[in-house]
Design a protein around this motif. Structure first.
Motif, PDB file in Angstrom:
ATOM      1  N   ALA A 125      15.636   6.208  -8.463  1.00 46.26           N
ATOM      2  CA  ALA A 125      15.420   5.623  -7.701  1.00 46.26           C
ATOM      3  C   ALA A 125      15.050   5.801  -6.007  1.00 46.26           C
ATOM      4  O   ALA A 125      14.315   4.824  -4.835  1.00 46.26           O
ATOM      5  CB  ALA A 125      16.784   4.840  -7.727  1.00 46.26           C
ATOM      6  N   LEU A 126      16.052   7.176  -5.856  1.00 45.93           N
ATOM      7  CA  LEU A 126      15.515   7.749  -4.421  1.00 45.93           C
ATOM      8  C   LEU A 126      13.855   7.483  -4.711  1.00 45.93           C
ATOM      9  O   LEU A 126      13.653   7.606  -3.474  1.00 45.93           O
ATOM     10  CB  LEU A 126      16.298   8.699  -4.706  1.00 45.93           C
ATOM     11  N   ASN A 127      13.308   7.841  -5.699  1.00 43.73           N
ATOM     12  CA  ASN A 127      11.746   8.449  -5.058  1.00 43.73           C
ATOM     13  C   ASN A 127      11.364   7.312  -4.906  1.00 43.73           C
ATOM     14  O   ASN A 127      10.321   6.807  -4.016  1.00 43.73           O
ATOM     15  CB  ASN A 127      11.139   8.696  -6.496  1.00 43.73           C
ATOM     16  N   LEU A 128      11.703   6.386  -5.913  1.00 44.54           N
ATOM     17  CA  LEU A 128      11.507   4.592  -5.089  1.00 44.54           C
ATOM     18  C   LEU A 128      11.374   4.650  -4.167  1.00 44.54           C
ATOM     19  O   LEU A 128      10.147   4.034  -2.939  1.00 44.54           O
ATOM     20  CB  LEU A 128      12.297   3.697  -6.021  1.00 44.54           C
ATOM     21  N   ALA A 129      12.647   4.803  -3.685  1.00 48.16           N
ATOM     22  CA  ALA A 129      13.090   3.969  -2.046  1.00 48.16           C
ATOM     23  C   ALA A 129      11.977   5.196  -1.314  1.00 48.16           C
ATOM     24  O   ALA A 129      11.952   4.693  -0.085  1.00 48.16           O
ATOM     25  CB  ALA A 129      14.270   4.262  -1.462  1.00 48.16           C
ATOM     26  N   ARG A 130      11.757   6.463  -1.623  1.00 54.37           N
ATOM     27  CA  ARG A 130      11.016   7.526  -0.457  1.00 54.37           C
ATOM     28  C   ARG A 130       9.755   7.026  -0.762  1.00 54.37           C
ATOM     29  O   ARG A 130       9.234   6.854   0.812  1.00 54.37           O
ATOM     30  CB  ARG A 130      11.509   8.176  -1.264  1.00 54.37           C
ATOM     31  N   GLY A 189       5.464  -5.320 -14.198  1.00 52.25           N
ATOM     32  CA  GLY A 189       4.886  -4.516 -14.254  1.00 52.25           C
ATOM     33  C   GLY A 189       3.744  -4.506 -15.084  1.00 52.25           C
ATOM     34  O   GLY A 189       2.908  -2.633 -15.496  1.00 52.25           O
ATOM     35  N   ARG A 190       3.315  -5.602 -14.978  1.00 47.95           N
ATOM     36  CA  ARG A 190       1.771  -5.878 -15.577  1.00 47.95           C
ATOM     37  C   ARG A 190       0.350  -5.305 -15.172  1.00 47.95           C
ATOM     38  O   ARG A 190      -0.487  -4.905 -15.557  1.00 47.95           O
ATOM     39  CB  ARG A 190       1.838  -7.709 -15.413  1.00 47.95           C
ATOM     40  N   PHE A 191       1.041  -5.265 -13.438  1.00 46.23           N
ATOM     41  CA  PHE A 191      -0.045  -4.926 -13.168  1.00 46.23           C
ATOM     42  C   PHE A 191      -0.793  -3.294 -12.678  1.00 46.23           C
ATOM     43  O   PHE A 191       0.314  -2.377 -11.699  1.00 46.23           O
ATOM     44  CB  PHE A 191      -1.084  -5.769 -11.572  1.00 46.23           C
ATOM     45  N   ASP A 192      -2.068  -3.091 -12.015  1.00 50.01           N
ATOM     46  CA  ASP A 192      -1.985  -2.266 -11.313  1.00 50.01           C
ATOM     47  C   ASP A 192      -2.307  -2.105 -10.088  1.00 50.01           C
ATOM     48  O   ASP A 192      -2.210  -3.475  -9.995  1.00 50.01           O
ATOM     49  CB  ASP A 192      -4.067  -1.550 -11.657  1.00 50.01           C
ATOM     50  N   ALA A 193      -2.610  -1.580  -8.658  1.00 52.22           N
ATOM     51  CA  ALA A 193      -2.431  -1.647  -7.584  1.00 52.22           C
ATOM     52  C   ALA A 193      -3.554  -3.151  -7.298  1.00 52.22           C
ATOM     53  O   ALA A 193      -3.323  -3.653  -6.205  1.00 52.22           O
ATOM     54  CB  ALA A 193      -2.823  -0.345  -6.787  1.00 52.22           C
ATOM     55  N   GLN A 194      -5.188  -2.718  -7.933  1.00 49.11           N
ATOM     56  CA  GLN A 194      -5.938  -3.453  -7.255  1.00 49.11           C
ATOM     57  C   GLN A 194      -5.710  -5.496  -7.579  1.00 49.11           C
ATOM     58  O   GLN A 194      -5.678  -6.249  -7.184  1.00 49.11           O
ATOM     59  CB  GLN A 194      -7.353  -3.417  -8.374  1.00 49.11           C
ATOM     60  N   GLU A 195      -5.073  -5.422  -9.149  1.00 46.67           N
ATOM     61  CA  GLU A 195      -4.396  -6.744  -9.763  1.00 46.67           C
ATOM     62  C   GLU A 195      -3.626  -6.814  -9.003  1.00 46.67           C
ATOM     63  O   GLU A 195      -3.512  -8.145  -8.510  1.00 46.67           O
ATOM     64  CB  GLU A 195      -4.167  -6.563 -11.204  1.00 46.67           C
ATOM     65  N   ALA A 196      -2.313  -6.166  -9.060  1.00 50.39           N
ATOM     66  CA  ALA A 196      -1.740  -6.633  -8.176  1.00 50.39           C
ATOM     67  C   ALA A 196      -1.077  -7.103  -6.763  1.00 50.39           C
ATOM     68  O   ALA A 196      -1.267  -8.081  -5.964  1.00 50.39           O
ATOM     69  CB  ALA A 196      -0.024  -5.678  -8.172  1.00 50.39           C
ATOM     70  N   THR A 197      -2.092  -6.548  -5.843  1.00 48.20           N
ATOM     71  CA  THR A 197      -2.634  -6.890  -5.064  1.00 48.20           C
ATOM     72  C   THR A 197      -3.422  -7.894  -4.719  1.00 48.20           C
ATOM     73  O   THR A 197      -3.720  -9.074  -3.853  1.00 48.20           O
ATOM     74  CB  THR A 197      -3.288  -5.974  -4.060  1.00 48.20           C
ATOM     75  N   ALA A 198      -4.709  -8.683  -5.875  1.00 49.71           N
ATOM     76  CA  ALA A 198      -4.632 -10.275  -5.821  1.00 49.71           C
ATOM     77  C   ALA A 198      -4.217 -10.859  -6.079  1.00 49.71           C
ATOM     78  O   ALA A 198      -4.594 -12.140  -5.506  1.00 49.71           O
ATOM     79  CB  ALA A 198      -6.321  -9.133  -7.053  1.00 49.71           C
ATOM     80  N   TYR A 199      -3.413 -10.239  -7.200  1.00 50.32           N
ATOM     81  CA  TYR A 199      -2.264 -11.800  -7.128  1.00 50.32           C
ATOM     82  C   TYR A 199      -1.552 -12.239  -6.079  1.00 50.32           C
ATOM     83  O   TYR A 199      -1.146 -12.801  -5.403  1.00 50.32           O
ATOM     84  CB  TYR A 199      -1.433 -11.236  -8.034  1.00 50.32           C
ATOM     85  N   LEU A 200      -1.117 -11.078  -5.115  1.00 49.00           N
ATOM     86  CA  LEU A 200      -0.089 -11.321  -3.682  1.00 49.00           C
ATOM     87  C   LEU A 200      -1.389 -12.228  -2.690  1.00 49.00           C
ATOM     88  O   LEU A 200      -0.421 -12.968  -2.366  1.00 49.00           O
ATOM     89  CB  LEU A 200      -0.468  -9.717  -3.340  1.00 49.00           C
ATOM     90  N   ASP A 201      -2.585 -11.799  -2.725  1.00 45.44           N
ATOM     91  CA  ASP A 201      -3.239 -12.762  -1.276  1.00 45.44           C
ATOM     92  C   ASP A 201      -3.181 -13.898  -2.428  1.00 45.44           C
ATOM     93  O   ASP A 201      -2.998 -14.942  -1.041  1.00 45.44           O
ATOM     94  CB  ASP A 201      -4.906 -12.054  -1.891  1.00 45.44           C
ATOM     95  N   LEU A 247       7.050   3.081 -12.222  1.00 44.39           N
ATOM     96  CA  LEU A 247       6.684   4.256 -12.152  1.00 44.39           C
ATOM     97  C   LEU A 247       5.598   4.603 -10.786  1.00 44.39           C
ATOM     98  O   LEU A 247       5.118   5.610 -10.335  1.00 44.39           O
ATOM     99  CB  LEU A 247       6.924   5.459 -13.369  1.00 44.39           C
ATOM    100  N   ASP A 248       4.562   3.900 -10.609  1.00 46.76           N
ATOM    101  CA  ASP A 248       3.677   3.242  -9.843  1.00 46.76           C
ATOM    102  C   ASP A 248       3.988   3.442  -8.497  1.00 46.76           C
ATOM    103  O   ASP A 248       3.473   2.018  -8.152  1.00 46.76           O
ATOM    104  CB  ASP A 248       2.493   3.009 -10.937  1.00 46.76           C
ATOM    105  N   TYR A 249       4.687   4.391  -8.096  1.00 42.57           N
ATOM    106  CA  TYR A 249       5.499   4.132  -6.615  1.00 42.57           C
ATOM    107  C   TYR A 249       4.197   4.050  -5.464  1.00 42.57           C
ATOM    108  O   TYR A 249       4.205   3.120  -5.079  1.00 42.57           O
ATOM    109  CB  TYR A 249       6.443   4.961  -6.328  1.00 42.57           C
ATOM    110  N   ASP A 250       2.618   4.675  -5.657  1.00 44.69           N
ATOM    111  CA  ASP A 250       1.803   4.466  -4.763  1.00 44.69           C
ATOM    112  C   ASP A 250       0.877   3.050  -4.931  1.00 44.69           C
ATOM    113  O   ASP A 250       1.066   2.726  -4.097  1.00 44.69           O
ATOM    114  CB  ASP A 250       1.531   5.105  -5.442  1.00 44.69           C
ATOM    115  N   GLY A 251       0.663   2.562  -5.840  1.00 44.45           N
ATOM    116  CA  GLY A 251       0.869   1.102  -6.404  1.00 44.45           C
ATOM    117  C   GLY A 251       1.223   0.078  -5.410  1.00 44.45           C
ATOM    118  O   GLY A 251       0.742  -0.037  -4.756  1.00 44.45           O
ATOM    119  N   LEU A 252       3.220   0.574  -5.786  1.00 41.80           N
ATOM    120  CA  LEU A 252       3.720  -0.783  -4.788  1.00 41.80           C
ATOM    121  C   LEU A 252       3.258  -0.840  -3.463  1.00 41.80           C
ATOM    122  O   LEU A 252       3.615  -1.633  -2.592  1.00 41.80           O
ATOM    123  CB  LEU A 252       4.893  -0.159  -5.462  1.00 41.80           C
ATOM    124  N   ARG A 253       3.734   0.791  -3.053  1.00 42.57           N
ATOM    125  CA  ARG A 253       3.040   0.835  -1.716  1.00 42.57           C
ATOM    126  C   ARG A 253       1.932   0.697  -1.507  1.00 42.57           C
ATOM    127  O   ARG A 253       2.418  -0.392   0.121  1.00 42.57           O
ATOM    128  CB  ARG A 253       3.059   2.590  -1.935  1.00 42.57           C
TER     129      ARG A 253
END
Length: 388
Positions: free
Chosen positions: A272-277, A214-226, A243-249
Motif C-alpha cells: 500500500a505504501l508503494n502504491l501511495a508513493r 486490473g485488465r488493462f496496460d497503461a495504453q489501454e487504460a488511458t484509451a478507456y479514460l479518454d 502492481l503496475d504502479y507506473d502504469g497507474l501513474r
C-alpha cells in the motif's frame, strides 16, 4: 481462556457471472470457526471469519500452517493483560517463521482467522466490534451511519443492456445512491453502450462507478479514460494491474476529472505504501480499497492506515472491497469513507444483518455483539452448523 479448536469449511459461491479477468463459475470461500473454552448461555463462545469473493478458499494453508500455530501456542501467548484473546498477539503467533514479502494467498488465510479472532474478542466483551475498534484504534466514538454502494453489473450470459438496467434499478429502489458495473471484458464500443444504458436509469444525486479489475496496460487504460471522462462517473476502478504502479501513474497524470480507485488486490501495508508513493494517486480525489479479509486482517489494515497517513491519506478516502460485515465494522469504528456491498451476489456471506436497510446510500449499524454475523439469519445458520 483457551482456543480449543479451529474449524474450517470451504463453501461454493459460484455464479455464472464474469468480470474483465475472472469468471465466478468455480469460486469458493473459506469459513473458519475459532472455538474456545469460554461458555456463554451454555455454549462455547465461537468467533467466525471468512474471506471475500475473488480469492478462493484457503483451507489447506490454514490447516497446514496457521491453525496449528494458534492451537499449539502457549495459551498465555495469545492473551492480553486482562486474560482475554488479543488479536494482535495471535497475529504474531500465526506469522511465526513466515518470511517477509510474498504475500500471495497466505494473506487471505491469515485474514480469515484474524476476522474470527476479532469477532471473538468483541463477543467476549459483549459489544459490537465497531465499538471496540473505535475505543482502541479510533476517535473513541464510532460513527454507526456508514455509506455503502451497490456492486454488480457483471457480464452475464444472455443479459443485455435491458438486464443491466433492471439490475441497477433494483439497487436504486433499495436505497442505494451509487452503483457499480464492470468494464474491460468487452470492446470499448460495447462498454460505452453499456455505460450509457446504465447512466440512463440514474436520477438526481445518483452516481455510477466502473471497474476494469486490473485488465488493462497503461495504453489501454488511458484509451478507456479518454472515453470515460465524457461521463460524470463516481470513479474508475483498477484501470491497470494492481502492481503496475507506473502504469497507474500514467493514467492518473492523464485524467482531468474522473477519480480513480484501487487497492483491493494489494495485501500488505508495504504494498500500500508503494502504491501511495509511486502510483500517482491524489489523496484529495482518489480512493483506496484495501480489503482486510484478503490482506492479513484488521491488524495489518491498521498498519496500512498508519503508513499512509503521513502521505495525506485520510480515513475517509478508504472504502474497502468485499461487501462483508467485517469491513462495515471497521468503517464505522475508524470513520472510513464507506464500504462495498453486494445486494444479491455471494450469499449468504454478503449483505447486512436482518432488518438493516439502506437509506439514502447509508446503513445504520445494529447493536449486535461481535461482527454481527448471528444477526443475519441465513449466515447465522451456516455459522452454527460449522460450530456445532
Amino acid at each position: 481462556m483457551r482456543i480449543l479448536e479451529v474449524r474450517e469449511h470451504t463453501f461454493p459461491i459460484s455464479s455464472p457471472i464474469r468480470n474483465a479477468v475472472v469468471d465466478f463459475s468455480q469460486m469458493t470461500l473459506s469459513l473458519a470457526a475459532v472455538v474456545t473454552d469460554e461458555v456463554r448461555d451454555g455454549r462455547p463462545l465461537v468467533g467466525f471469519g471468512f474471506n471475500s469473493n475473488g480469492r478462493y478458499g484457503q483451507g489447506s494453508l490454514m490447516r497446514e500452517r496457521f491453525v496449528p500455530r494458534l492451537t499449539g501456542a502457549d495459551p498465555e501467548a495469545l492473551l492480553d493483560v486482562t486474560g482475554q484473546i488479543d488479536p494482535h498477539r495471535a497475529w504474531d503467533v500465526m506469522m511465526t517463521n513466515e518470511k517477509p514479502g510474498g504475500h500471495g494467498e497466505r494473506s487471505v488465510a491469515v485474514g480469515v482467522l484474524d476476522m474470527a479472532l476479532w469477532d471473538l474478542r468483541a463477543k467476549l466483551e459483549e459489544r459490537p466490534l465497531y465499538d471496540l475498534i473505535a475505543e482502541r484504534h479510533g476517535s473513541g466514538t464510532a460513527d454507526r451511519r456508514v455509506f455503502v454502494y451497490a456492486a454488480g453489473g457483471y457480464y452475464h450470459p444472455g443479459k443485455g443492456d435491458a438486464g443491466l438496467q433492471e439490475e441497477l434499478r433494483s439497487y436504486l429502489d433499495r436505497g442505494y445512491t451509487v452503483v457499480k458495473m464492470k468494464i474491460g471484458g468487452a470492446p470499448l464500443v460495447e462498454d460505452r453502450r453499456r455505460i450509457e444504458a446504465a447512466l440512463s436509469v440514474l436520477g438526481p444525486g445518483q452516481r455510477l462507478m466502473v471497474d476494469a479489475n486490473g485488465r488493462f496496460d497503461a495504453q489501454e487504460a488511458t484509451a478507456y479514460l479518454d472515453a470515460l471522462e465524457e461521463y460524470d462517473l463516481h470513479w474508475y476502478e483498477e484501470p491497470t494491474d494492481p502492481l503496475d504502479y507506473d502504469g497507474l501513474r500514467q493514467v492518473a497524470e492523464r485524467r482531468t476529472t474522473v477519480p480513480l480507485a484501487t487497492g483491493e488486490n494489494l495485501f500488505s501495508h508495504l504494498d500500500a505504501l508503494n502504491l501511495a508513493r509511486y502510483g500517482g494517486l491524489d489523496p484529495a480525489k482518489d480512493y483506496l480499497q484495501f480489503d482486510c479479509a484478503l490482506s492479513y486482517g484488521l491488524v495489518e489494515y491498521l498498519r496500512t492506515l498508519d503508513a499512509l497517513a503521513p502521505l495525506g491519506w485520510a480515513p475517509e478516502r478508504f472504502i474497502p472491497h468485499g461487501g462483508h460485515q467485517m469491513s462495515l465494522n471497521i468503517a464505522a469504528g475508524l470513520g472510513l469513507g464507506g464500504n462495498e456491498s453486494y445486494p444479491d451476489l455471494f450469499q449468504p456471506f454478503g449483505g447486512f444483518p436482518d432488518g438493516v436497510a439502506v437509506e439514502d446510500g447509508f446503513v445504520t449499524m445494529p447493536e449486535l455483539p461481535g461482527i454481527g454475523f448471528e444477526g443475519k439469519s441465513d449466515l447465522a445458520q451456516v455459522c452454527a452448523e460449522l460450530a456445532s
